[in-house]
Design an enzyme around this catalytic site. Structure first.
Site, PDB file in Angstrom:
ATOM      1  N   LYS A  98       0.854  -1.197   0.000  1.00  0.00           N
ATOM      2  CA  LYS A  98       0.000   0.000   0.000  1.00  0.00           C
ATOM      3  C   LYS A  98       0.883   1.238   0.000  1.00  0.00           C
ATOM      4  O   LYS A  98       1.962   1.233   0.614  1.00  0.00           O
ATOM      5  CB  LYS A  98      -0.895  -0.063   1.247  1.00  0.00           C
ATOM      6  N   SER A 127      -9.631   1.646   3.125  1.00  0.00           N
ATOM      7  CA  SER A 127      -8.821   2.490   2.283  1.00  0.00           C
ATOM      8  C   SER A 127      -7.796   1.737   1.440  1.00  0.00           C
ATOM      9  O   SER A 127      -7.272   2.284   0.496  1.00  0.00           O
ATOM     10  CB  SER A 127      -8.080   3.498   3.161  1.00  0.00           C
ATOM     11  N   SER A 132      -9.680  -1.025   7.077  1.00  0.00           N
ATOM     12  CA  SER A 132      -9.141  -0.823   5.729  1.00  0.00           C
ATOM     13  C   SER A 132      -8.499  -2.027   5.058  1.00  0.00           C
ATOM     14  O   SER A 132      -8.169  -1.963   3.879  1.00  0.00           O
ATOM     15  CB  SER A 132      -8.125   0.309   5.749  1.00  0.00           C
TER      16      SER A 132
HETATM   17  N1  GLN Z   1     -12.820   3.514   6.721  1.00  0.00           N
HETATM   18  C1  GLN Z   1     -12.202   3.827   7.950  1.00  0.00           C
HETATM   19  C2  GLN Z   1     -11.811   5.281   7.972  1.00  0.00           C
HETATM   20  O1  GLN Z   1     -12.091   5.942   7.048  1.00  0.00           O
HETATM   21  C3  GLN Z   1     -11.026   2.957   8.185  1.00  0.00           C
HETATM   22  C4  GLN Z   1      -9.821   3.408   7.506  1.00  0.00           C
HETATM   23  C5  GLN Z   1      -8.636   2.545   7.794  1.00  0.00           C
HETATM   24  O2  GLN Z   1      -8.765   1.455   8.350  1.00  0.00           O
HETATM   25  N2  GLN Z   1      -7.472   3.044   7.442  1.00  0.00           N
HETATM   26  O3  GLN Z   1     -11.255   5.765   8.898  1.00  0.00           O
END
Ligand code: GLN
Length: 483
Positions: free
Chosen positions: A75, A150, A174
């Site tokens: 990532k 994400s 994410s």
């Molecule tokens: N969707 C969650 C957020 O927007 C989790 C994001 C993540 O795990 N990095 O914070």
């Protein structure tokens, strides 16, 4: 396509394939699937050089690493020395990593090949990959749908066979939520299991690096390599790292808790509900015990997560000031405007929303009302989960309330988007490990992930039972997805 790394390694040993051939194959797949926008950069030259070196190594009979033959993507918030890293943000455009993250260091030490960096929501903030400064990623199962976020690029890279496995980061879901939307395996390890050194921070008391794979064996193997104490991250644990790949059999009958409040919640999609009920029935018919356990804190999960994670983010993101590194506004004339304009122009909308929200909840007049209270709820949640896991081996729930939604469907309403995380944030709030398994699909064949959670540092048990679940007749239909 190879289902497991072990098969690749057998073919490498038998001379049926070479690392160079593998890398070239993936580069070609990435090229033909460019429209998915999964990769921000392919490290073609470096990956090929490394592949050739590894091919020579195996020819010479020198000892080879545990991950020999593994072509892995990372990532775009995980540092790889000498390679660009931008966290999906304009504010870090053109920035080159000065050092390796510990996870990357450990992958390389075991002969993995890093093929490129994958697209993601800016600073890992998002549930659909629509917040990347470099465009959305498309779900390979249906190009009109999001891959989740994400770590959307990392999920699609594995889903569409653009690499063998990938790394993502999970702060509130994410890894698991995109794994669920894309039909692959995704693990969020115990907090402290994998070093966060070299992971661009979003919310430091939640962030963990973890793998996306097509099999439990591969997830177990990658975790064996990247886990463990690291002197560069004081929150990394010195708890012993088990040989997960050697402990994949689960012979006893499991005791599994389900929370009826989750299964009755309003936003839960009918097909997801059916999938979880089918899973429960299948588990019961195989002799496992599945019991309902009261859990009345569901309504507090999202609020607690978003108060605490934005508070931490507002502090972590203060370092992007146009002075130290990263983007600096061309319109800035003195110090104040360097800060203001660089941040205004460099950050995207969602990141700004969260910095403002996080600054607000930490501000002196509101600190007790929001931040302190959320910390208390976090503690209550942790205690509640600890009590449940004293009695049960696992907690079972959907990974996400829906299947992958349409691109643009939720962008107008942040609360609607935040609710996509309702089942995933629990593991981050309480520090426990959780895995999303690709064992169901909706009427149209879109993947549905089922989530298993267990106690801290019980990854071995989690892998072993996941392995078992993927082998159950009725649940393994979606385990190997071939697009
Ligand atoms: N969707 C969650 C957020 O927007 C989790 C994001 C993540 O795990 N990095 O914070």
């Amino acid at each position: 396509m190879y289902p497991t790394l072990l098969q690749i390694q057998n073919d490498l040993k038998a001379g049926k394939v070479t690392c160079e051939k593998l890398v070239n194959g993936y580069i070609q797949n990435i090229e033909t699937n460019k429209h998915l926008n999964a990769f921000l950069e392919v490290f073609s030259a470096d990956a090929l050089t490394q592949a050739k070196n590894l091919d020579k190594k195996i020819e010479s009979g020198a000892p080879i690493g545990k991950l020999h033959g593994l072509v892995i993507a990372i990532k775009d918030n995980i540092c790889y020395k000498g390679h660009k890293v931008s966290a999906g943000s304009k504010i870090l455009e053109g920035f080159t990593s000065l050092y390796n993250s510990t996870a990357v260091e450990r992958l390389l030490a075991e002969d993995a090949i890093i093929i490129g960096r994958t697209n993601c929501d800016e600073f890992a903030m998002g549930s659909s990959n629509e917040n990347s400064a470099y465009g959305s990623v498309l779900n390979a199962a249906d190009n009109t749908r999001v891959p989740g976020g994400s770590s959307g690029g990392s999920a699609v890279a594995v889903q569409a066979n653009l690499c063998h496995a990938s790394l993502g980061s999970d702060t509130g879901g994410s890894i698991r939520q995109p794994a669920s939307f894309c039909g692959v395996v995704g693990l969020k390890p115990t907090y402290g299991r994998v070093s966060r050194y070299g992971l661009i921070a979003y919310a430091s008391s939640f962030d963990q690096i973890g793998p996306f794979t097509k099999s439990i064996e591969d997830a177990a193997l990658i975790m064996e390599v990247i886990s463990g104490k690291d002197n560069y991250d004081s929150t990394s644990s010195s708890e012993k790292v088990n040989l997960y790949t050697k402990e994949l059999s689960f012979e006893k009958k499991a005791r599994i808790a389900i929370f009826p409040s989750i299964l009755q919640s309003k936003g839960l999609h009918a097909d997801v509900k059916n999938a979880i009920n089918d899973t429960i029935n299948e588990l019961k018919s195989n002799g496992h015990e599945v019991n309902e356990v009261g859990f009345d804190l569901l309504d507090h999960l999202i609020a607690t997560y978003y108060v605490l994670s934005t508070a931490e983010a507002s502090s972590n993101l203060a370092r992007y000031d146009g002075v130290h590194y990263g983007y600096r506004s061309k319109n800035a004339i003195e110090m104040d405007s360097v800060y203001k304009k660089s941040r205004t122009e460099g950050f995207g909308r969602e990141v700004k929303n969260r910095i403002i929200l996080g600054t607000f909840v930490l501000s002196s007049g509101y600190y007790d009302a929001y931040y302190s209270r959320a910390q208390k709820v976090r503690r209550i949640l942790t205690e509640k989960i600890r009590t449940v896991l004293k009695e049960y081996d696992f907690i079972l729930m959907p990974t996400s309330p829906t299947v992958a939604f349409k691109i643009g469907e939720k962008t107008a309403d942040p609360v609607e988007m935040y609710l996509a995380d309702i089942y995933t944030v629990l593991a981050n709030l309480t520090g426990i490990p959780a895995i999303s398994l690709p064992i169901a699909a909706d009427k149209n064949g879109l993947p549905i992930g089922i989530q298993l959670l267990t106690d801290k540092f019980e990854e071995s048990k989690l892998f072993a039972f996941s392995h078992k679940m993927l082998q159950l007749n009725k649940l393994n239909r979606h385990s190997t997805i071939n697009y």
